[in-house]
Enzyme design. Structure first.
Site, PDB file in Angstrom:
ATOM      1  N   CYS A   2       0.824  -1.381  -0.120  1.00 23.33           N
ATOM      2  CA  CYS A   2       0.031   0.168   0.056  1.00 23.33           C
ATOM      3  C   CYS A   2       0.771   1.151   0.137  1.00 23.33           C
ATOM      4  CB  CYS A   2      -0.921   0.036   1.242  1.00 23.33           C
ATOM      5  SG  CYS A   2      -1.888  -1.405   1.428  1.00 23.33           S
ATOM      6  N   GLY A  28      -1.798   1.570  -4.628  1.00 15.53           N
ATOM      7  CA  GLY A  28      -3.106   1.030  -4.168  1.00 15.53           C
ATOM      8  C   GLY A  28      -4.252   1.551  -4.839  1.00 15.53           C
ATOM      9  N   ASN A 101       1.396  -0.431   5.639  1.00 16.49           N
ATOM     10  CA  ASN A 101       1.992  -1.236   4.273  1.00 16.49           C
ATOM     11  C   ASN A 101       2.644  -2.350   4.568  1.00 16.49           C
ATOM     12  OD1 ASN A 101       2.623  -2.001   1.870  1.00 16.49           O
ATOM     13  ND2 ASN A 101       4.616  -0.519   1.895  1.00 16.49           N
ATOM     14  N   GLY A 102       2.054  -3.423   4.356  1.00 19.13           N
ATOM     15  CA  GLY A 102       2.977  -4.589   4.580  1.00 19.13           C
ATOM     16  C   GLY A 102       1.932  -5.894   4.818  1.00 19.13           C
ATOM     17  N   TYR A 257       8.996  -4.020 -10.110  1.00 24.60           N
ATOM     18  CA  TYR A 257       7.658  -3.547 -10.616  1.00 24.60           C
ATOM     19  C   TYR A 257       7.003  -2.730  -9.835  1.00 24.60           C
ATOM     20  CZ  TYR A 257       2.713  -3.973 -11.679  1.00 24.60           C
ATOM     21  OH  TYR A 257       1.392  -3.755 -12.079  1.00 24.60           O
TER      22      TYR A 257
END
Length: 337
Positions: A2, A28, A101-102, A257
């Site tokens: 995220c 996100g 985030n994670g 990416y």
């Protein structure tokens, strides 16, 4: 994976958080949220969809406050829906909000601990809510009416011993300040920047450096693996290593990416990383297939363009577009459903 952002300033932060989230939209697309703190009260707006769809002018006018959090969600754990949009918050202790985030790999075990031992209720199946409640519990154990930097760092240190996986989080404690921390392996990225407004320094923490750039913040550097930051209500920054044996083991997928190519992560340019990937691949092809019959290099997906250009240059072949991306839709890899 995220996007998270937190800002401590001497002016209203909602508009800056919005701009930062648009720069992190690629991280996100499922949901977005902003939460600010004004006179001890949390103000929030969050929902499903892109940043531009969730926030209208009327919403932004209601998000008063000089420090706040923002989040763009790509659901890797937990279901989808507006209830899963972040930031999350708990009332006790103090009032704490968190954007994460994670992924916590021991989320199920922690959920049981929180209910059976810590006596805390979880309302969703999100590991972000688990992380928030672990932090809240450990901060409550410090037993302070007004927590200070050392109390926050002790809580983060205890959190590191309980939580497993990769996580980068920014928390906001009502009337106290902002907290940011990164897992002991530095799996998920987190950077901090500063700029001066008047006579006061303003700080910003975000998933990627591009969010700092667009708002004029100077990159101080990365939040180290296992490190925690605390920015108090007066704008003073404190930093401390809170893990016992931190080691930098970042997720390679960020460089391959996920991240924007103009970001810096752990002091490394994402653009240059992808360029070197293309060069290394070309060297491998020349070594294993010196008489290759490659006519053209075509980048798929969009983020492979830099690597593809370097590959074509090293091989001495043409670089061409073979598949055209629809620029009016989001990243298909992280589309809901």
């Amino acid at each position: 994976m995220c996007g998270v952002v937190g800002i401590s300033s001497n002016e209203s932060v909602a508009a800056d958080i919005y701009d930062a989230l648009t720069m992190l939209q690629h991280r996100g697309q499922d949901a977005a949220g902003i939460m600010t703190c004004h006179r001890g009260q949390f103000l929030q707006r969050k929902g499903e969809g892109l940043v531009r769809d969730v926030f209208q002018a009327s919403h932004m006018q209601q998000l008063a406050g000089n420090f706040g959090l923002g989040h763009t969600r790509y659901p890797t754990q937990g279901s989808s829906g507006s209830a899963l949009a972040q930031p999350f918050y708990v009332n006790s202790p103090y009032g704490i909000a968190l954007a994460h985030n994670g992924n916590l790999t021991n989320s199920a075990a922690l959920s049981d601990e929180l209910y059976q031992t810590d006596l805390r209720h979880l309302n969703t199946d999100s590991d972000s809510e688990v992380l928030l409640n672990v932090f809240a519990h450990e901060l409550q154990r410090q037993g302070k009416l007004s927590p200070e930097a050392d109390d926050v760092f002790k809580a983060v240190a205890a959190l590191h011993t309980r939580c497993e996986g990769g996580y980068a989080a920014i928390a906001m404690i009502a009337n106290v300040g902002l907290v940011a921390f990164r897992d002991p392996n530095g799996i998920r990225p987190l950077v901090v920047g500063v700029k001066t407004q008047g006579e006061q320094k303003c700080y910003m923490v975000a998933s990627e450096s591009v969010a700092l750039d667009v708002l004029g913040y100077r990159l101080i550097g990365d939040v180290d693996p296992g490190e925690a930051l605390f920015i108090d209500a007066s704008g003073e920054l404190y930093r401390k290593q809170c893990a016992i044996n931190p080691k930098l083991k970042p997720c390679i997928f960020e460089h391959v990416y996920f991240a924007r190519p103009d970001s810096l992560m752990d002091g490394i340019s994402v653009y240059k990383t992808r360029m070197r990937q293309g060069e290394r691949l070309a060297h491998k092809i020349m070594r294993e297939r010196p008489n290759h019959d490659i006519d053209v290099v075509i980048p798929i997906p969009d983020t492979s363009r830099v690597a593809g250009q370097a590959l074509a240059h090293e091989l001495g072949v043409k670089f061409r577009e073979g598949f055209m991306k629809n620029r009016y839709i989001g990243r298909t890899f992280i589309m809901p459903g």
